[in-house]
Design an enzyme around this catalytic site. Structure first.
Site, PDB file in Angstrom:
ATOM      1  N   HIS A   7      -7.603  -3.119   9.909  1.00  0.00           N
ATOM      2  CA  HIS A   7      -7.114  -3.101   8.325  1.00  0.00           C
ATOM      3  C   HIS A   7      -5.855  -3.927   7.662  1.00  0.00           C
ATOM      4  O   HIS A   7      -5.283  -4.530   8.815  1.00  0.00           O
ATOM      5  CB  HIS A   7      -7.321  -1.970   7.802  1.00  0.00           C
ATOM      6  CG  HIS A   7      -6.034  -1.241   8.323  1.00  0.00           C
ATOM      7  ND1 HIS A   7      -5.869  -0.148   7.972  1.00  0.00           N
ATOM      8  CD2 HIS A   7      -4.644  -1.299   8.229  1.00  0.00           C
ATOM      9  CE1 HIS A   7      -4.886   0.650   8.195  1.00  0.00           C
ATOM     10  NE2 HIS A   7      -3.911  -0.440   9.016  1.00  0.00           N
ATOM     11  N   GLU A  12      -9.710  -0.215   4.454  1.00  0.00           N
ATOM     12  CA  GLU A  12     -10.219  -0.284   5.815  1.00  0.00           C
ATOM     13  C   GLU A  12     -12.165  -1.397   5.559  1.00  0.00           C
ATOM     14  O   GLU A  12     -12.636  -1.620   5.114  1.00  0.00           O
ATOM     15  CB  GLU A  12     -11.026   1.202   5.624  1.00  0.00           C
ATOM     16  CG  GLU A  12      -9.635   1.819   5.536  1.00  0.00           C
ATOM     17  CD  GLU A  12      -8.149   2.720   6.537  1.00  0.00           C
ATOM     18  OE1 GLU A  12      -8.449   1.442   7.486  1.00  0.00           O
ATOM     19  OE2 GLU A  12      -8.025   3.282   6.756  1.00  0.00           O
ATOM     20  N   ASP A  30       0.802  -1.357   0.265  1.00  0.00           N
ATOM     21  CA  ASP A  30       0.802   0.177  -0.198  1.00  0.00           C
ATOM     22  C   ASP A  30       0.985   1.162  -0.183  1.00  0.00           C
ATOM     23  O   ASP A  30       1.995   1.173  -0.020  1.00  0.00           O
ATOM     24  CB  ASP A  30      -0.543   0.266   1.140  1.00  0.00           C
ATOM     25  CG  ASP A  30      -0.126  -0.342   2.205  1.00  0.00           C
ATOM     26  OD1 ASP A  30       1.423  -0.349   2.475  1.00  0.00           O
ATOM     27  OD2 ASP A  30      -0.390  -0.131   3.566  1.00  0.00           O
TER      28      ASP A  30
HETATM   29  C1  GLP Z   1      -0.563   1.268   8.332  1.00  0.00           C
HETATM   30  C2  GLP Z   1       0.157   0.577   7.024  1.00  0.00           C
HETATM   31  C3  GLP Z   1       0.020  -0.630   6.784  1.00  0.00           C
HETATM   32  C4  GLP Z   1       0.421  -1.670   8.463  1.00  0.00           C
HETATM   33  C5  GLP Z   1      -0.135  -1.325   9.153  1.00  0.00           C
HETATM   34  C6  GLP Z   1       0.398  -1.750  10.886  1.00  0.00           C
HETATM   35  O1  GLP Z   1      -1.787   1.295   7.961  1.00  0.00           O
HETATM   36  N1  GLP Z   1      -0.430   1.103   5.626  1.00  0.00           N
HETATM   37  O2  GLP Z   1       0.270  -1.642   5.731  1.00  0.00           O
HETATM   38  O3  GLP Z   1       0.104  -2.778   7.857  1.00  0.00           O
HETATM   39  O4  GLP Z   1      -0.699   0.127   9.450  1.00  0.00           O
HETATM   40  O5  GLP Z   1       1.111  -1.120  11.321  1.00  0.00           O
HETATM   41  P1  GLP Z   1       2.106  -1.294  12.129  1.00  0.00           P
HETATM   42  O6  GLP Z   1       3.291  -2.476  12.048  1.00  0.00           O
HETATM   43  O7  GLP Z   1       2.893   0.118  12.859  1.00  0.00           O
HETATM   44  O8  GLP Z   1       1.141  -1.111  14.006  1.00  0.00           O
END
Ligand code: GLP
Length: 234
Positions: free
Chosen positions: A137, A142, A67
């Protein structure tokens, strides 16, 4: 879904590393879809260390980003900048083996179609690395009544707009581009890493095994080759 819990994030990183190495050793041309965020960071650090010793092992590895934020410069604060720093440069992934989103374009709908064609041409994804959003998500899929199967532009929820990655951004993105839920589920193998605070509810929903698009990660129960690595929150 194989669920394994860990006390510390570095332990999760070691387990993830052994899974990824196993896949690369069996298939050096592996198509890896890579999430950003803090959960996969220990994995990426371990891979970077390994690449110092065994450069040749990563010579054919291909990377697709999961993403990207819409509206951030691609060189700073973006998922692209994150992946360049933590995977592409340390593992020496050549440009022709990396397939980023192009958000310089005027027409984002066309970009989604281009990415879709690229996923079809390069795919299927062999190993999809995911993190869990505080709202459940995956990528920027979402919570919704109906999830979108393929690459699309998503309106970000408030939780997503408060992600630590964009805390310092002068303009906060309100939209993201992401592979869709079907693209993720078409991967041969999926590795979901869960760490960080504020995810108790999302984790509970996921682990309840009930499939509900309001918790996009719960769709992973439809897949038969998922490792879910979770760091216990104190
Ligand atoms: C963001 C990113 C995702 C990621 C998610 C969790 O939204 N776009 O790709 O997997 O957050 O992130 P974290 O591991 O920092 O909690």
């Amino acid at each position: 879904m194989r669920i394994i819990e860990f006390e510390e994030i570095y332990q999760m990183g070691q387990k993830a590393f052994s899974i990824v190495m196993d896949e690369i050793e069996h298939n050096p041309q592996l198509l890896l879809c890579a999430a950003t965020g803090s959960s996969p960071l220990p994995l990426y650090r371990n891979l970077a260390e390994e690449a110092k010793k065994r450069t040749a092992l990563f010579e054919q590895l291909r990377i697709i980003p999961l993403d990207e934020w819409v509206g951030l410069p691609s060189s700073k604060g973006s998922c692209n900048a994150f992946l360049q720093k933590h995977i592409l440069r340390p593992l020496m992934v050549a440009q022709q083996r990396y397939f980023p989103f192009n958000l310089e374009t005027e027409n984002l709908e066309e970009e989604c179609l281009r990415i879709q064609a690229m996923v079809k041409e390069q795919g299927p994804i062999d190993l999809c690395i995911l993190g869990l959003g505080k709202n459940g998500h995956l990528g920027f899929n979402e919570p919704a009544n109906e999830l979108q199967p393929h690459c699309h532009i998503a309106d970000l929820t408030m939780e997503s707009q408060q992600h630590s990655m964009i805390m310092d951004a002068s303009t906060k993105p309100t939209r993201g581009i992401t592979l869709g839920i079907q693209d993720i589920l078409s991967s041969r193998r999926i590795l979901l890493m869960v760490s960080g605070s504020g995810k108790e509810e999302a984790k509970k929903q996921l682990l309840s095994t009930e499939i509900n698009p309001q918790c996009p990660a719960s769709l992973l129960w439809k897949h038969d080759n998922v490792d879910c690595l979770v760091v216990r929150q104190n």
